[in-house]
Design an enzyme around this catalytic site. Structure first.
Site, PDB file in Angstrom:
ATOM      1  N   VAL A  40       0.840  -1.205   0.000  1.00  0.00           N
ATOM      2  CA  VAL A  40       0.000   0.000   0.000  1.00  0.00           C
ATOM      3  C   VAL A  40       0.871   1.250   0.000  1.00  0.00           C
ATOM      4  CG1 VAL A  40      -2.121  -0.905   1.038  1.00  0.00           C
ATOM      5  CG2 VAL A  40      -0.220  -0.207   2.518  1.00  0.00           C
ATOM      6  N   GLY A  42       2.438   4.769   1.062  1.00  0.00           N
ATOM      7  CA  GLY A  42       2.673   5.422   2.359  1.00  0.00           C
ATOM      8  C   GLY A  42       3.678   4.719   3.251  1.00  0.00           C
ATOM      9  N   CYS A  45       5.625   4.571   7.899  1.00  0.00           N
ATOM     10  CA  CYS A  45       5.209   5.752   8.672  1.00  0.00           C
ATOM     11  C   CYS A  45       3.697   5.928   8.616  1.00  0.00           C
ATOM     12  CB  CYS A  45       5.927   6.989   8.131  1.00  0.00           C
ATOM     13  SG  CYS A  45       5.368   8.514   8.865  1.00  0.00           S
ATOM     14  N   SER A 153      11.957  -0.554   6.066  1.00  0.00           N
ATOM     15  CA  SER A 153      12.338  -1.599   7.029  1.00  0.00           C
ATOM     16  C   SER A 153      11.113  -2.349   7.530  1.00  0.00           C
ATOM     17  CB  SER A 153      13.051  -0.959   8.221  1.00  0.00           C
ATOM     18  OG  SER A 153      12.147  -0.134   8.934  1.00  0.00           O
ATOM     19  N   GLY A 188      12.244  -4.497  24.862  1.00  0.00           N
ATOM     20  CA  GLY A 188      12.899  -3.330  24.264  1.00  0.00           C
ATOM     21  C   GLY A 188      12.320  -2.045  24.826  1.00  0.00           C
ATOM     22  N   HIS A 467       6.611  36.033  25.740  1.00  0.00           N
ATOM     23  CA  HIS A 467       6.345  35.604  27.128  1.00  0.00           C
ATOM     24  C   HIS A 467       4.841  35.612  27.366  1.00  0.00           C
ATOM     25  CE1 HIS A 467       6.782  35.135  31.433  1.00  0.00           C
ATOM     26  NE2 HIS A 467       5.911  36.133  31.574  1.00  0.00           N
TER      27      HIS A 467
HETATM   28  C1  LIG Z   1       5.445   2.069  15.452  1.00  0.00           C
HETATM   29  C2  LIG Z   1       6.355   3.047  14.765  1.00  0.00           C
HETATM   30  C3  LIG Z   1       6.269   4.393  15.068  1.00  0.00           C
HETATM   31  C4  LIG Z   1       7.111   5.297  14.427  1.00  0.00           C
HETATM   32  N1  LIG Z   1       7.007   6.615  14.764  1.00  0.00           N
HETATM   33  C5  LIG Z   1       7.816   7.504  14.184  1.00  0.00           C
HETATM   34  C6  LIG Z   1       7.710   8.884  14.488  1.00  0.00           C
HETATM   35  O1  LIG Z   1       6.885   9.299  15.304  1.00  0.00           O
HETATM   36  N2  LIG Z   1       8.539   9.749  13.874  1.00  0.00           N
HETATM   37  C7  LIG Z   1       9.475   9.325  12.973  1.00  0.00           C
HETATM   38  O2  LIG Z   1      10.213  10.156  12.441  1.00  0.00           O
HETATM   39  N3  LIG Z   1       9.601   8.023  12.647  1.00  0.00           N
HETATM   40  C8  LIG Z   1       8.790   7.107  13.227  1.00  0.00           C
HETATM   41  N4  LIG Z   1       8.893   5.791  12.888  1.00  0.00           N
HETATM   42  C9  LIG Z   1       9.922   5.400  11.896  1.00  0.00           C
HETATM   43  C10 LIG Z   1       9.413   5.694  10.471  1.00  0.00           C
HETATM   44  O3  LIG Z   1       8.178   5.048  10.270  1.00  0.00           O
HETATM   45  C11 LIG Z   1      10.432   5.201   9.442  1.00  0.00           C
HETATM   46  O4  LIG Z   1      11.693   5.760   9.750  1.00  0.00           O
HETATM   47  C12 LIG Z   1      10.030   5.631   8.046  1.00  0.00           C
HETATM   48  O5  LIG Z   1       8.774   5.097   7.715  1.00  0.00           O
HETATM   49  C13 LIG Z   1      11.067   5.187   7.016  1.00  0.00           C
HETATM   50  O6  LIG Z   1      10.660   5.628   5.767  1.00  0.00           O
HETATM   51  P1  LIG Z   1      11.183   4.957   4.407  1.00  0.00           P
HETATM   52  O7  LIG Z   1      10.601   5.776   3.315  1.00  0.00           O
HETATM   53  O8  LIG Z   1      12.630   4.749   4.482  1.00  0.00           O
HETATM   54  O9  LIG Z   1      10.539   3.490   4.398  1.00  0.00           O
HETATM   55  P2  LIG Z   1       9.061   2.938   4.589  1.00  0.00           P
HETATM   56  O10 LIG Z   1       8.160   3.948   5.173  1.00  0.00           O
HETATM   57  O11 LIG Z   1       9.193   1.649   5.293  1.00  0.00           O
HETATM   58  O12 LIG Z   1       8.571   2.684   3.088  1.00  0.00           O
HETATM   59  C14 LIG Z   1       9.167   1.751   2.247  1.00  0.00           C
HETATM   60  C15 LIG Z   1       8.180   1.346   1.182  1.00  0.00           C
HETATM   61  O13 LIG Z   1       8.867   0.567   0.179  1.00  0.00           O
HETATM   62  C16 LIG Z   1       8.035  -0.501  -0.231  1.00  0.00           C
HETATM   63  N5  LIG Z   1       8.895  -1.535  -0.823  1.00  0.00           N
HETATM   64  C17 LIG Z   1       9.814  -2.308  -0.179  1.00  0.00           C
HETATM   65  N6  LIG Z   1      10.465  -3.093  -1.067  1.00  0.00           N
HETATM   66  C18 LIG Z   1       9.942  -2.833  -2.293  1.00  0.00           C
HETATM   67  C19 LIG Z   1      10.206  -3.308  -3.596  1.00  0.00           C
HETATM   68  N7  LIG Z   1      11.153  -4.224  -3.838  1.00  0.00           N
HETATM   69  N8  LIG Z   1       9.478  -2.812  -4.615  1.00  0.00           N
HETATM   70  C20 LIG Z   1       8.521  -1.882  -4.417  1.00  0.00           C
HETATM   71  N9  LIG Z   1       8.236  -1.367  -3.185  1.00  0.00           N
HETATM   72  C21 LIG Z   1       8.945  -1.836  -2.142  1.00  0.00           C
HETATM   73  C22 LIG Z   1       7.342  -0.926   1.060  1.00  0.00           C
HETATM   74  O14 LIG Z   1       6.156  -1.649   0.767  1.00  0.00           O
HETATM   75  C23 LIG Z   1       7.067   0.428   1.708  1.00  0.00           C
HETATM   76  O15 LIG Z   1       5.817   0.940   1.326  1.00  0.00           O
HETATM   77  C24 LIG Z   1       8.052   4.855  13.469  1.00  0.00           C
HETATM   78  C25 LIG Z   1       8.134   3.495  13.145  1.00  0.00           C
HETATM   79  C26 LIG Z   1       7.290   2.608  13.783  1.00  0.00           C
HETATM   80  C27 LIG Z   1       7.368   1.162  13.412  1.00  0.00           C
HETATM   81  N1  LIG Z   2       8.937   8.771  17.794  1.00  0.00           N
HETATM   82  C1  LIG Z   2       9.740   8.249  16.883  1.00  0.00           C
HETATM   83  O1  LIG Z   2      10.472   8.925  16.177  1.00  0.00           O
HETATM   84  C2  LIG Z   2       9.749   6.761  16.694  1.00  0.00           C
HETATM   85  C3  LIG Z   2       8.762   5.981  17.279  1.00  0.00           C
HETATM   86  C4  LIG Z   2       8.805   4.616  17.078  1.00  0.00           C
HETATM   87  C5  LIG Z   2       9.804   4.061  16.294  1.00  0.00           C
HETATM   88  N2  LIG Z   2      10.747   4.844  15.740  1.00  0.00           N
HETATM   89  C6  LIG Z   2      11.829   4.238  14.929  1.00  0.00           C
HETATM   90  O2  LIG Z   2      11.604   2.861  14.814  1.00  0.00           O
HETATM   91  C7  LIG Z   2      12.801   2.153  15.057  1.00  0.00           C
HETATM   92  C8  LIG Z   2      12.519   0.929  15.879  1.00  0.00           C
HETATM   93  O3  LIG Z   2      12.104   1.282  17.215  1.00  0.00           O
HETATM   94  P1  LIG Z   2      12.375   0.292  18.413  1.00  0.00           P
HETATM   95  O4  LIG Z   2      11.880   0.908  19.662  1.00  0.00           O
HETATM   96  O5  LIG Z   2      11.902  -1.070  18.026  1.00  0.00           O
HETATM   97  O6  LIG Z   2      13.958   0.186  18.387  1.00  0.00           O
HETATM   98  P2  LIG Z   2      15.092   0.865  19.295  1.00  0.00           P
HETATM   99  O7  LIG Z   2      16.351   0.539  18.623  1.00  0.00           O
HETATM  100  O8  LIG Z   2      14.750   2.284  19.598  1.00  0.00           O
HETATM  101  O9  LIG Z   2      14.996   0.076  20.691  1.00  0.00           O
HETATM  102  C9  LIG Z   2      15.145  -1.315  20.765  1.00  0.00           C
HETATM  103  C10 LIG Z   2      15.483  -1.698  22.194  1.00  0.00           C
HETATM  104  O10 LIG Z   2      15.369  -3.114  22.315  1.00  0.00           O
HETATM  105  C11 LIG Z   2      16.471  -3.637  23.060  1.00  0.00           C
HETATM  106  N3  LIG Z   2      16.621  -5.042  22.667  1.00  0.00           N
HETATM  107  C12 LIG Z   2      16.999  -5.524  21.460  1.00  0.00           C
HETATM  108  N4  LIG Z   2      16.956  -6.876  21.444  1.00  0.00           N
HETATM  109  C13 LIG Z   2      16.526  -7.280  22.678  1.00  0.00           C
HETATM  110  C14 LIG Z   2      16.233  -8.557  23.285  1.00  0.00           C
HETATM  111  N5  LIG Z   2      16.365  -9.698  22.627  1.00  0.00           N
HETATM  112  N6  LIG Z   2      15.801  -8.584  24.585  1.00  0.00           N
HETATM  113  C15 LIG Z   2      15.631  -7.419  25.261  1.00  0.00           C
HETATM  114  N7  LIG Z   2      15.870  -6.181  24.724  1.00  0.00           N
HETATM  115  C16 LIG Z   2      16.308  -6.113  23.460  1.00  0.00           C
HETATM  116  C17 LIG Z   2      17.624  -2.706  22.688  1.00  0.00           C
HETATM  117  O11 LIG Z   2      18.633  -2.719  23.664  1.00  0.00           O
HETATM  118  C18 LIG Z   2      16.905  -1.338  22.592  1.00  0.00           C
HETATM  119  O12 LIG Z   2      16.870  -0.663  23.827  1.00  0.00           O
HETATM  120  C19 LIG Z   2      13.767   3.081  15.752  1.00  0.00           C
HETATM  121  O13 LIG Z   2      14.983   3.025  15.072  1.00  0.00           O
HETATM  122  C20 LIG Z   2      13.154   4.431  15.655  1.00  0.00           C
HETATM  123  O14 LIG Z   2      14.007   5.253  14.909  1.00  0.00           O
HETATM  124  C21 LIG Z   2      10.745   6.179  15.934  1.00  0.00           C
END
Ligand SMILES: Cc1cc2nc3c(=O)[nH]c(=O)nc-3n(C[C@H](O)[C@H](O)[C@H](O)COP(=O)(O)OP(=O)(O)OC[C@H]3O[C@@H](n4cnc5c(N)ncnc54)[C@H](O)[C@@H]3O)c2cc1C
Ligand SMILES: NC(=O)c1ccc[n+]([C@@H]2O[C@H](COP(=O)([O-])OP(=O)(O)OC[C@H]3O[C@@H](n4cnc5c(N)ncnc54)[C@H](O)[C@@H]3O)[C@@H](O)[C@H]2O)c1
Length: 496
Positions: A40, A42, A45, A153, A188, A467
């Site tokens: 899909v 997007g 994110c 990822s 984690g 302020h």
């Molecule tokens: C629960 C959660 C909360 C998060 N909250 C935040 C936040 O608050 N703020 C923030 O900055 N980041 C946040 N992140 C991290 C953020 O979502 C990612 O860093 C960001 O989405 C990465 O963007 P990207 O464009 O690299 O990849 P993605 O958003 O993963 O997009 C990659 C796209 O490529 C497509 N694709 C993959 N392989 C192929 C292929 N071979 N051919 C065609 N299409 C393909 C996938 O289907 C996907 O749609 C969060 C992540 C998670 C899991």
């Molecule tokens: N607000 C935001 O910007 C936001 C929100 C959510 C996710 N993200 C992105 O998504 C990515 C993933 O987030 P996340 O929280 O999964 O990763 P993270 O790397 O932030 O944290 C993972 C944690 O899991 C621990 N860990 C790893 N393997 C383990 C195990 N086997 N047993 C116990 N602990 C273990 C690590 O030591 C670490 O503290 C991050 O890189 C972050 O950039 C960003």
């Protein structure tokens, strides 16, 4: 019209936020652009990350506020019988995903980006093949002068952990909020773990963190992590174990059979406990989604799945040479796994393609964890800055301020928080800033922009904020910083 002999000037593989940012900017720069998406629109994110998690946090945050009788009483307010509808909160998140996914798609169509569907892989550095079912590439072929890999990822699940998407799940299923387990273990204590603990505890679940490192929130500045623990962990129904790996997790049946979690000591490598909980969320980081790109055809060897790149996000082959025309942005290159980092890298690549030299300064990219209250930062922790200062031969100092000194935070009765600046007192260069407190995620941008524009504390010391605002927290930092070169009085506004 695309560059001679190519279908497009630019093809982007992956329509997440990174791909979207690159596509919009490329179209604005006049490049004939296509984006290929295998799932899909997007990406993470929009569908499984920032967007639904922030919707859950917004709703759960309101519940927490309205149930906080003590806080409300201090403001002279009484609220009785606060209740919520779990499905209603889940629907709010899903509705937002649909809206933003639609907006993102239309914004690309609106500027003339072609949207191709299906999985894509490389035939050579100017040709992709796309359109097959996931994991296969059997559709059409397209050529482009430049190709950006923006494939993102997926959740990383350590070996031994069995996911059933009901009682043991990653954020992908957790965001659907199908049920509220009475007791959930979160493996984690990074961004995902912390944000979900905020949602779960607001909605009544108990949480136990299992963290492999010797301390929780290991990625944070130590001082900020300590305060965050005092506010986000200790007063809530949260406990934790540290220095323990979850080495085996077996799903249960809700209400009938518990989930079992085997804990192994990180130092002795011995199994030390078996926990029984209602549910287990796995938040142990994310793995790059680069399989299926046929990178062998480019002589690219991934490093733990990440695509090797140089500082401009150009892809490197096994000999370390730049592969002409091939770029990689976002989670797939592993430089900084954040949505806005992905899109900034995408814009930077396009700038380089059109002949304007550009390198992203990752130490000027802000980050935030959207707990209540929020944590935000830019640049280094104090520990990292000390290490660098020692290696490179400069000194660092820190300056701190409390939200308790801020009138706006006091008016809100939400003055639990601190901000900290890490800087070189000789040059005024800022190496990092950490903010924990009300609206920290918004406050950090002033500092990240200043770092990006290479402004020093000599430029910023006497700038003025309205302020009473929370921005005065940042003003306090600038004013409190001690500069060895003296006061930059020439920067003061001229007296009238
Ligand atoms: C629960 C959660 C909360 C998060 N909250 C935040 C936040 O608050 N703020 C923030 O900055 N980041 C946040 N992140 C991290 C953020 O979502 C990612 O860093 C960001 O989405 C990465 O963007 P990207 O464009 O690299 O990849 P993605 O958003 O993963 O997009 C990659 C796209 O490529 C497509 N694709 C993959 N392989 C192929 C292929 N071979 N051919 C065609 N299409 C393909 C996938 O289907 C996907 O749609 C969060 C992540 C998670 C899991
Ligand atoms: N607000 C935001 O910007 C936001 C929100 C959510 C996710 N993200 C992105 O998504 C990515 C993933 O987030 P996340 O929280 O999964 O990763 P993270 O790397 O932030 O944290 C993972 C944690 O899991 C621990 N860990 C790893 N393997 C383990 C195990 N086997 N047993 C116990 N602990 C273990 C690590 O030591 C670490 O503290 C991050 O890189 C972050 O950039 C960003």
């Amino acid at each position: 019209m695309a560059a001679a002999n190519y279908d497009y000037d630019l093809i982007i593989i992956g329509a997440g936020v990174g791909g979207h940012g690159a596509a919009i900017h490329a179209a604005e720069c006049g490049l004939k652009t296509a984006i290929v998406e295998g799932d899909v629109m997007g990406g993470t994110c929009v569908n499984r990350g920032c967007v639904p998690s922030k919707a859950l946090l917004a709703a759960a945050g309101r519940v927490r506020d309205m149930k906080n009788a003590d806080h409300l009483k201090h403001l002279g307010i009484t609220v009785d019988n606060v209740s919520f509808d779990r499905q209603g909160i889940a629907d709010h998140a899903e509705d937002l995903v649909q809206t933003i996914r639609g907006n993102l798609t239309r914004s690309m169509e609106g500027v003339g980006v072609d949207i191709l569907t299906g999985n894509a892989g490389f035939v050579d550095n100017h040709t992709i093949s796309y359109g097959g079912a996931p994991g296969t590439i059997t559709g059409g072929k397209k050529t482009a002068k430049h190709i950006i890999i923006a494939t993102g990822s997926k959740p990383f699940v350590p070996p031994g952990i069995e996911i059933d998407n009901k009682t043991v799940f990653t954020s992908d299923a957790g965001l659907k909020l199908d049920w509220l387990p009475p007791w959930v273990a979160i493996i984690g204590s990074g961004y995902i773990g912390l944000e979900f603990s905020d949602v779960y505890t607001a909605l009544g679940s108990d949480v136990t963190f299992i963290e492999a490192m010797p301390m929780i929130m290991p990625g944070f500045d130590r001082e900020i992590a300590k305060l965050a623990e005092r506010v986000l962990i200790s007063p809530r129904n949260i406990d934790y174990v540290t220095n323990k790996f979850a080495t085996k997790v077996t799903p249960g049946i809700p209400g009938e059979k518990p989930v079992t979690i085997e804990l192994t000591d990180a130092t002795t490598k011995e199994v030390v406990d078996v926990m029984e909980v209602d549910a287990c969320m796995v938040a142990t980081g994310r793995s790059p989604y680069t399989a299926g790109l046929n990178l062998d055809n480019l002589k690219v060897e991934t490093q733990r799945g990440f695509v090797p790149t140089n500082e401009k996000c150009q892809v490197l082959d096994t000999d370390g040479n730049v592969i002409e025309g091939v770029w990689c942005i976002g989670d797939a290159n592993g430089k900084l796994m954040l949505a806005h980092a992905a899109s900034t890298q995408g814009i930077s690549c396009v700038e380089n393609m059109v002949g304007r030299e550009n390198v992203v300064n990752h130490e000027a990219i802000p980050a935030a964890c959207f707990t209540h209250p929020e944590v935000s930062f830019v640049g280094l922790t104090e520990e990292q800055a000390k290490e660098r200062a020692e290696k490179e031969g400069f000194t660092i100092a820190t300056c701190k301020t409390s939200f308790k000194a801020n009138s706006k935070a006091l008016a809100e009765k939400e003055a639990e928080g601190m901000a900290k600046l890490i800087y070189d007192p000789k040059t005024g260069k800022m190496y990092g800033a950490w903010i924990f407190g009300l609206h920290a995620a918004d406050l950090v941008h002033e500092i990240s922009n200043a770092i990006n524009n290479e402004q020093t504390l000599y430029d910023l010391k006497f700038t003025t904020k309205a302020h009473p605002t929370l921005s005065e927290v940042v003003e306090e930092l600038y004013r409190g910083a001690h500069l060895e070169g003296g006061m930059p009085s020439q920067k003061l506004a001229p007296a009238r």
